[in-house]
Design a protein around this motif. Structure first.
Motif, short mmCIF file in Angstrom:
data_model
loop_
_atom_site.label_atom_id
_atom_site.label_comp_id
_atom_site.label_asym_id
_atom_site.label_seq_id
_atom_site.Cartn_x
_atom_site.Cartn_y
_atom_site.Cartn_z
N ALA A 114 -12.07 22.72 -24.73
CA ALA A 114 -13.39 22.08 -24.79
C ALA A 114 -13.99 22.00 -23.40
CB ALA A 114 -13.27 20.68 -25.37
N THR A 115 -15.28 22.36 -23.31
CA THR A 115 -15.98 22.31 -22.02
C THR A 115 -17.21 21.43 -22.12
OG1 THR A 115 -17.20 24.33 -22.59
CG2 THR A 115 -15.16 24.60 -21.35
N PHE A 116 -17.14 20.45 -23.00
CA PHE A 116 -18.25 19.49 -23.08
C PHE A 116 -18.44 18.82 -21.73
CE2 PHE A 116 -16.71 18.93 -27.67
CZ PHE A 116 -17.65 19.82 -28.18
N THR A 117 -19.66 18.39 -21.49
CA THR A 117 -19.93 17.56 -20.31
C THR A 117 -19.10 16.28 -20.42
OG1 THR A 117 -22.15 18.46 -20.23
CG2 THR A 117 -21.78 16.43 -19.01
N ARG A 118 -18.80 15.72 -19.27
CA ARG A 118 -17.84 14.60 -19.18
C ARG A 118 -18.13 13.47 -20.18
NH1 ARG A 118 -12.93 14.64 -17.45
NH2 ARG A 118 -13.60 16.04 -15.79
N ASP A 119 -19.39 13.09 -20.35
CA ASP A 119 -19.68 11.93 -21.22
C ASP A 119 -19.95 12.33 -22.67
OD1 ASP A 119 -22.03 13.26 -20.70
OD2 ASP A 119 -23.25 11.46 -20.59
N GLN A 120 -19.74 13.60 -22.99
CA GLN A 120 -20.02 14.07 -24.35
C GLN A 120 -18.71 14.27 -25.10
OE1 GLN A 120 -23.24 14.57 -25.63
NE2 GLN A 120 -23.72 13.45 -23.76
N TYR A 121 -18.77 14.17 -26.40
CA TYR A 121 -17.56 14.36 -27.20
C TYR A 121 -17.92 14.75 -28.62
CZ TYR A 121 -18.71 9.78 -29.10
OH TYR A 121 -19.36 8.73 -29.72
N MET A 122 -16.88 15.06 -29.38
CA MET A 122 -17.03 15.44 -30.79
C MET A 122 -15.89 14.80 -31.54
SD MET A 122 -16.21 19.29 -32.13
CE MET A 122 -15.93 19.66 -33.87
N ASN A 123 -16.19 14.02 -32.55
CA ASN A 123 -15.14 13.49 -33.42
C ASN A 123 -14.74 14.58 -34.41
OD1 ASN A 123 -14.95 10.87 -32.31
ND2 ASN A 123 -16.73 10.20 -33.47
N ALA A 124 -13.60 15.20 -34.16
CA ALA A 124 -13.19 16.35 -34.96
C ALA A 124 -12.74 15.94 -36.36
CB ALA A 124 -12.06 17.10 -34.25
N GLY A 125 -12.22 14.75 -36.48
CA GLY A 125 -11.75 14.25 -37.77
C GLY A 125 -12.70 13.18 -38.28
N PRO A 126 -12.14 12.01 -38.65
CA PRO A 126 -13.01 10.96 -39.18
C PRO A 126 -14.06 10.58 -38.15
CG PRO A 126 -10.82 10.08 -38.66
CD PRO A 126 -10.74 11.58 -38.57
N ALA A 127 -15.25 10.23 -38.65
CA ALA A 127 -16.38 9.98 -37.75
C ALA A 127 -17.21 8.77 -38.17
CB ALA A 127 -17.28 11.21 -37.68
N ARG A 128 -16.94 8.23 -39.34
CA ARG A 128 -17.82 7.15 -39.81
C ARG A 128 -17.00 6.04 -40.44
NH1 ARG A 128 -21.26 11.48 -43.45
NH2 ARG A 128 -19.47 12.62 -44.21
N LEU A 129 -17.46 4.82 -40.23
CA LEU A 129 -16.77 3.63 -40.72
C LEU A 129 -17.73 2.85 -41.62
CD1 LEU A 129 -15.33 2.42 -37.28
CD2 LEU A 129 -14.18 3.85 -38.98
#
Lengths: 532, 532
Positions: A114-129
């Protein structure tokens, strides 16, 4: 093997008490509505030992996903010695937030970093509560800050490929709702007014229904002697405006409605029920900074020293005094560890093929689970064009193309960049492709909705297909039947080994299921320890 | 005096250009949908002076609310000297976030001092920002962070006092929606299936409609030869559960539906259309930390030194060379200030009664505005019982009691405390009471929904009735007619004095209207300056 809910409550040894009684009374209209009760759970306590003089025990937990972490958390709080063996180098299992520098090599051998910018991310699995699931309670207890997850947005789109005049173009959810509700209301008001439903409705009912429909559908008046012209839906500013109402004499120019036949033929309302679902209706939430904040909060509570990472279980044995497990540590050293009991939270299909002395019915039960495919693609853009150009602040665009659902980020509004989920899809069309192929396919489809800018300003991408993830091999595991003995078998221990995971719940693929399952397993284990 | 939209665009001297053309094409289905365009606005620029050799001017702005601040911001960026006279000791006008230590003495002489905890607040005026309004663009431009404002929540309630079997009890919005959509779908599917709508629907339409309704309403099958038994709505887990689905065999016990007659009689769907509204549909947003972050960001941009606070305008005069305004400074000193032009953003009824040499038609036009009452009550609780006990994370409970709407906070989730808006109501029942009386009345009503805990754990309260607020005297100002000359008169300057404010827009009571109106006024003023 099937057990009724009442029997089940008795089985777990905890009386429902006031909670269940209260809920039942609520359902009978005897008191104000209250929230649904989750299964009654009394966490094991240190005083259970000190007051009874019983000795606590060593517990080995196989798998450091949410079920394993929940088990370890509660058992340890009660004084148990716990050790988690986790095959990955991080806690959480499918609860994985992909950040800059994270790498994965899938079962076909393709490696992504992954080469996202430092403050960026992706929830690959569960993402919502959802509000009604117990996961939120653990966020509160563990001090994980939450923020809204935007699961629906009137200004996001639906896009249907097809042959109707309104196919193959993005349509805002607000437009679809206004038209569908408008025409449905018009038709029902007409049928009601002309007496077609008199078998079912009194005059009082009819008056109330028509009053509701006129408001709900933004309908015109009844026109005496003109059934066709009565209760007409002719559009509404709920659809939005071509020019926004503003200063002076600018009263806004509403976007005109689609024709009824086109609305029906295009299936413009077919996505609506998603938004009412028990587990999908807003409000929903996410941990601030990524879903893995839950996993790391558990890790901190349990103690990193009690978790062995990169520990791949290679053999599971019940012994006369407990359990004995072999594992490959960091890919180099075979280790062995013994304990009084184990809780196995590994995916069932992997349990089934791991060498063990588990009884045949347990292995068969684990093997009986059905693996589901599903994957996501994260696309980091250097510009939040969905906000700047289209005024979409979070939410989901739904389509019948195989990207299925596109998510706009629920945080970082007005920032410089953001990660769009380019697809959350179960289509084999993505799992079967390599990463570059997935990106190409998803960009082609997304550009049909958002235009060529969808292919521009891309900083980085990362994709996952959970069936290809080592130690998981599935997005989730389901049961062709829950009543033929297999499922129920895993709710009981195999010797000194208990099983837990979302697959052993009725909320498969939700962390809630993993937590509830863990709570059931440790309740049974703790009762057994105390009864000895 | 009424002007068409097209004439209006010409009036403001800015061609619509590509934006308008694009929107029109979009409406004609010729290209993908794009966001609605606000009125084209070209901010005045410094180069307008340097390139033309024209001199910039001094502009006096009466009122430091959003219209005044927007005017000052843009004019100053273009090189104008601006001075704002603001009667209060803070910027924002009705954009007022009440915090610890804030005081108000209303027009009846009652003084309140806010005693909220340091990190708690109440947006006494505007509180929500729709995606499609220009206010969000200023949040971006001014660097005001935003977060979701929770304007709807399936787990909040509706509560209807009445005489039906389901009156006088809180009903979750998700329950109301499931039942209303269920029964509406059942009735329409039956009418469609039995041929009652064959005048309007082809067989293809009917098939598509019934397929939609079955999904939308969670309906049962068609039963051959049994119209009454066909397409039955018998409840759905969309309503929620008595016991939540969980581990093992706990598959959840859905809350049973209400009877159709009761649903219709109770008007359970009458609130739904609020959630589809152009200006109310989710997603909506709020500035992090309070709506006044916008006002203070404007203040910072304009420069505090250019705003005179506690400056109550006492006389307004057009002169042969400009404008001259007298004001009472800090309640003690009469001051006078002159400028080339003024933009008056004071509430119209207050303009009408302020001594001036304004022409009679201008005074009459300002006096013609209709004042609206509205108010809010903030209740700070020491415990977030709505989350802990009822699993409601933000959103609105709507009722036909005169509290009308109760808001749960959209931030601070899982925190120790929070401010509930106990009412947002236009009912004179609140304005007519003193603060203690308002609290008592609102708590009595709220307790019908939430039980006795609604009266407990209260840290502090603060209420506002905008009709009683000095320098405002109304929550907002409307127009009985916009076509009889009064409204249009205020869109043109009176001598050297221009008028602006949300009341001079088609989005009254929204900051969007204030901003758009300011943009129109400064555009006209700037054109005049450049044309001299």
């Amino acid at each position: 093997m099937a057990v009724t809910r009442r029997q089940f409550l008795q089985q777990v040894g905890i009386t429902g008490g006031a909670g269940v009684m209260f809920s039942t009374m609520g359902a009978m209209g005897m008191m104000p509505a209250a929230e649904a009760k989750t299964l009654p759970f009394r966490a094991p306590k240190k005083s259970d030992f000190t007051l009874t003089g019983k000795a606590h025990k060593n517990i080995l937990i196989l798998g450091g996903g949410i079920a394993g972490l929940t088990s370890a958390y509660h058992l340890q709080k009660a004084g148990y010695d716990v050790t988690i063996l986790e095959a990955n180098n991080r806690p959480g299992g499918r609860n994985w937030t992909v950040r800059k520098g994270d790498t994965i090599t899938d079962l076909r051998g393709e490696t992504q970093e992954a080469t996202f910018t430092r403050d960026q991310y992706m929830n690959a699995g569960p993402a919502r509560l959802p509000q009604n699931m117990v996961t939120l309670d653990y966020c509160r207890e563990l001090g994980v800050p939450i923020e809204p997850f935007i699961n629906q947005n009137a200004d996001a789109y639906q896009y249907r490929e097809g042959t109707t005049p309104i196919s193959n173009r993005p349509i805002r959810h607000r437009e679809a709702k206004a038209d569908v509700y408008g025409y449905v209301s018009e038709l029902l008001a007409k049928a009601t007014d002309q007496g077609s439903l008199d078998t079912y409705l009194t005059q009082t009912d009819k008056d109330a229904l028509i009053a509701f429909l006129r408001n709900f559908g933004a309908l015109g008046n009844r026109v005496a002697g003109d059934p066709a012209g009565s209760f007409k839906y002719t559009g509404t500013d709920r659809r939005g405006f071509i020019t926004t109402p503003g200063a002076g004499f600018e009263d806004g120019e509403p976007v005109p409605p689609f024709a009824m036949q086109d609305v029906l033929a295009a299936g413009l309302g077919n996505y609506f029920s998603f938004e009412f679902g028990w587990d999908q209706a807003m409000m929903m939430f996410q941990p601030v900074g990524g879903m893995d904040r839950i996993a790391y909060a558990f890790e901190e509570a349990v103690g990193k020293e009690n978790i062995r990472y990169e520990a791949e279980v290679t053999n599971i044995e019940n012994t006369s005094t407990g359990v004995k497990v072999q594992y490959m540590s960091r890919g180099r050293h075979m280790r062995e560890i013994s304990a009084d009991y184990a809780i196995c939270t590994m995916p069932p299909q992997i349990v089934a093929k791991t060498p063990s002395n588990l009884p045949a019915d347990i292995i068969a039960a684990n093997a009986y689970a059905t693996k589901s495919r599903s994957g996501k693609l994260g696309i980091e853009y250097n510009r939040r064009w969905w906000e700047e150009d289209e005024r979409i602040y979070g939410g989901i665009t739904n389509t019948n193309m195989d990207i299925s659902n596109m998510w706009y980020p629920s945080s970082g509004f007005h920032g410089e960049r953001g990660v769009v989920i380019g697809y959350y899809s179960s289509s084999a069309n993505y799992g079967n492709l390599n990463h570059a192929g997935r990106v190409e396919r998803a960009l082609m489809q997304g550009a049909k909705i958002h235009g060529e800018k969808y292919k521009q300003d891309i900083k980085s991408t990362f994709s996952i297909s959970w069936d290809l993830v080592k130690y998981q091999e599935a997005a989730w595991n389901s049961w062709p039947s829950r009543t033929n003995g297999h499922y129920g078998r895993l709710l009981e221990p195999a010797g000194n080994i208990y099983f837990a995971g979302d697959h052993l719940s009725h909320t498969i693929a939700w962390q809630h299921g993993a937590i509830e399952s863990a709570r059931l397993a440790i309740t049974k284990l703790h009762e057994r320890v105390l009864s000895r």
